[in-house]
Design an enzyme around this catalytic site. Structure first.
Site, mmCIF file in Angstrom:
data_model
loop_
_atom_site.group_PDB
_atom_site.id
_atom_site.type_symbol
_atom_site.label_atom_id
_atom_site.label_comp_id
_atom_site.label_asym_id
_atom_site.label_seq_id
_atom_site.Cartn_x
_atom_site.Cartn_y
_atom_site.Cartn_z
ATOM 1 N NE ARG A 1 -7.463 5.964 2.356
ATOM 2 C CZ ARG A 1 -8.211 5.225 3.163
ATOM 3 N NH1 ARG A 1 -9.274 5.747 3.736
ATOM 4 N NH2 ARG A 1 -7.890 3.975 3.415
ATOM 5 N NE ARG B 1 -3.979 -0.522 0.446
ATOM 6 C CZ ARG B 1 -5.157 -0.862 0.998
ATOM 7 N NH1 ARG B 1 -5.384 -2.064 1.406
ATOM 8 N NH2 ARG B 1 -6.120 0.009 1.087
ATOM 9 C CG ASP C 1 -9.193 -3.046 -3.782
ATOM 10 O OD1 ASP C 1 -8.537 -2.391 -2.957
ATOM 11 O OD2 ASP C 1 -10.013 -3.926 -3.455
ATOM 12 C CE1 TYR D 1 -12.960 -6.609 2.853
ATOM 13 C CE2 TYR D 1 -11.361 -8.245 2.148
ATOM 14 C CZ TYR D 1 -11.681 -7.134 2.898
ATOM 15 O OH TYR D 1 -10.746 -6.538 3.705
ATOM 16 N NE ARG E 1 -10.407 7.593 -4.104
ATOM 17 C CZ ARG E 1 -11.634 7.787 -4.576
ATOM 18 N NH1 ARG E 1 -11.822 8.601 -5.587
ATOM 19 N NH2 ARG E 1 -12.656 7.168 -4.039
HETATM 20 O O1 1CP Z 1 0.097 0.772 -3.186
HETATM 21 C C1 1CP Z 1 -1.110 0.492 -3.230
HETATM 22 O O2 1CP Z 1 -1.972 1.107 -2.591
HETATM 23 C C2 1CP Z 1 -1.445 -0.622 -4.149
HETATM 24 C C3 1CP Z 1 -2.867 -0.816 -4.465
HETATM 25 C C4 1CP Z 1 -3.743 -1.591 -3.502
HETATM 26 C C5 1CP Z 1 -3.587 -2.903 -3.033
HETATM 27 C C6 1CP Z 1 -2.395 -3.830 -3.209
HETATM 28 C C7 1CP Z 1 -4.982 -1.123 -3.023
HETATM 29 C C8 1CP Z 1 -5.531 0.222 -3.277
HETATM 30 N N1 1CP Z 1 -5.605 -2.150 -2.359
HETATM 31 C C9 1CP Z 1 -4.763 -3.253 -2.328
HETATM 32 C C10 1CP Z 1 -5.028 -4.575 -1.746
HETATM 33 C C11 1CP Z 1 -6.187 -4.762 -0.848
HETATM 34 N N2 1CP Z 1 -7.456 -4.235 -0.938
HETATM 35 C C12 1CP Z 1 -6.190 -5.652 0.250
HETATM 36 C C13 1CP Z 1 -5.014 -6.540 0.613
HETATM 37 C C14 1CP Z 1 -3.977 -5.801 1.404
HETATM 38 C C15 1CP Z 1 -4.368 -5.430 2.802
HETATM 39 O O3 1CP Z 1 -4.671 -6.327 3.611
HETATM 40 O O4 1CP Z 1 -4.325 -4.220 3.103
HETATM 41 C C16 1CP Z 1 -7.451 -5.610 0.862
HETATM 42 C C17 1CP Z 1 -7.911 -6.391 2.080
HETATM 43 C C18 1CP Z 1 -8.267 -4.712 0.093
HETATM 44 C C19 1CP Z 1 -9.695 -4.388 0.311
HETATM 45 C C20 1CP Z 1 -9.872 -2.929 0.487
HETATM 46 N N3 1CP Z 1 -9.866 -2.030 -0.543
HETATM 47 C C21 1CP Z 1 -9.949 -2.207 1.703
HETATM 48 C C22 1CP Z 1 -9.896 -2.804 3.101
HETATM 49 C C23 1CP Z 1 -11.220 -2.964 3.710
HETATM 50 C C24 1CP Z 1 -11.111 -3.630 5.069
HETATM 51 O O5 1CP Z 1 -11.644 -4.740 5.251
HETATM 52 O O6 1CP Z 1 -10.516 -3.027 5.981
HETATM 53 C C25 1CP Z 1 -10.059 -0.848 1.378
HETATM 54 C C26 1CP Z 1 -10.216 0.325 2.302
HETATM 55 C C27 1CP Z 1 -9.987 -0.758 -0.047
HETATM 56 C C28 1CP Z 1 -9.968 0.491 -0.869
HETATM 57 C C29 1CP Z 1 -8.609 0.869 -1.342
HETATM 58 N N4 1CP Z 1 -7.782 0.045 -2.097
HETATM 59 C C30 1CP Z 1 -6.625 0.719 -2.410
HETATM 60 C C31 1CP Z 1 -6.720 2.032 -1.818
HETATM 61 C C32 1CP Z 1 -5.692 3.114 -1.953
HETATM 62 C C33 1CP Z 1 -7.960 2.103 -1.155
HETATM 63 C C34 1CP Z 1 -8.529 3.313 -0.417
HETATM 64 C C35 1CP Z 1 -9.486 4.024 -1.325
HETATM 65 C C36 1CP Z 1 -9.351 5.504 -1.251
HETATM 66 O O7 1CP Z 1 -9.879 6.073 -0.299
HETATM 67 O O8 1CP Z 1 -8.755 6.115 -2.128
#
Ligand code: 1CP
Length: 321
Positions: free
Chosen positions: A14, A10, A60, A130, A23
């Protein structure tokens, strides 16, 4: 000795002002994931700012349910919200993910030589969690009940996800991803037998499917919370990502002989920065210095992370040798 390569799970997102700015103009989060120009730019932001040794595709794990036909939305302040789970209606339409592969091609073209591009997918167990819950959950009762209480039904969903994941990761490799990571963020919700059945076995099938099509593309496994079972994953992937709870001194003996070890600074120490972060990073580097090691966090960067701390961590790892 060369310093350990470093990237952070990640690393885009944000906590970076340049991400927040882009974004705000991108529409929905999925729109951003499916806009190759914007997604490529977000992928490159942390590489430019910090000089990371790898970029991770901006996308994602929930693009797979979207491609299977289950509605996926990201609600500001809540997180992912999925439509009703109807296993009979799921069918993988990989054309829906074409913009992701276009992003991979664009990033590869713009990345400097020597910076690796990592593609990824969610592991079947974590994606299923999910899908079945309809979003994130505090206690994940529905998916645990299904996996442990209705194994035949859950096996059918897992089979579908294994095939879709092989397809999705192969397409990323074809588009130019040089390594692939499988995020099993919720492996630790299962007891050991459940981890073997619903995390390890699917990982083996995915690894075999990828090895047949892309034998030179290494697979990184991240079974978060797998604890003492992490060494079993080392027999499956080229690299195992350790979560924050794993002791790197233990992993040097138990995992590093069989696979590259990735990890595992606590993301909270990156929020705190300073001496506490430096000490913890040096301990990890020292514990894993005698074998192959990719420096990373034990989970993703937290939104509260000051970007200067990431820059400092990058310097610490580079200068540690
Ligand atoms: O560098 C990066 O950010 C790479 C892109 C990336 C990756 C590898 C994102 C962008 N998401 C993920 C993987 C991901 N997504 C995982 C596995 C890693 C981890 O455990 O953190 C999981 C569980 C998700 C599901 C997900 N997508 C969540 C978590 C929900 C929860 O149960 O807590 C969330 C908040 C998202 C949205 C998301 N995905 C990525 C971002 C930057 C965001 C936030 C959206 C935003 O507000 O811009």
């Amino acid at each position: 000795m060369r310093p350990a390569p470093v990237w952070l799970m990640r690393q885009a997102g944000r906590y970076l002002p340049e991400y927040r700015k882009l974004r705000a103009s991108a529409g929905s989060f999925l729109d951003l994931c499916f806009s190759p120009g914007l997604a490529a730019e977000v992928t490159l932001q942390p590489v430019r700012r910090f000089g990371m040794d790898a970029a991770i595709l901006f996308s994602d794990i929930l693009t797979i349910p979207h491609a299977l036909g289950q509605e996926v939305r990201f609600v500001e302040g809540t997180g992912p919200v999925l439509g009703p789970f109807d296993p009979g209606a799921l069918q993988f339409a990989n054309g829906r993910l074409d913009p992701v592969y276009e992003t991979v091609r664009r990033v590869r073209k713009d990345l400097p030589d020597g910076v690796a591009l990592i593609g990824f997918a969610g592991a079947p167990w974590t994606v299923a969690a999910y899908m079945v819950e309809g979003g994130s959950s505090r206690d994940w009762l529905k998916v645990r009940r299904m996996a442990l209480g209705e194994p035949e039904r859950f096996a059918a969903l897992t089979d579908l996800l294994v095939e879709a994941t092989i397809d999705h990761l192969s397409a990323q490799a074809e588009a130019g991803a040089e390594a692939l990571q499988l995020f099993d963020s919720w492996a630790g919700l299962l007891p050991p037998a459940g981890i073997r059945r619903w995390c390890l076995e699917p990982a083996q099938r995915i690894a075999a499917g990828l090895a047949a099509r892309h034998p030179s593309v290494p697979l990184i496994l991240f079974p978060r919370g797998a604890g003492a079972l992490a060494p079993e994953f080392a027999g499956v992937g080229a690299c195992v990502g350790l979560d924050t709870t794993a002791d790197p001194v233990w992993a040097a003996g138990a995992v590093q002989g069989r696979a590259v070890v990735q990890g595992n600074l606590d993301p909270m120490l990156l929020v705190i920065g300073g001496d506490a972060m430096e000490r913890a990073a040096r301990e990890i580097l020292s514990a894993l210095r005698c074998g192959p090691h990719i420096f990373n966090l034990g989970h993703g960067v937290l939104p509260a992370t000051p970007p200067e701390h990431v820059a400092a961590l990058r310097r610490i790892v580079r200068e540690a040798v």
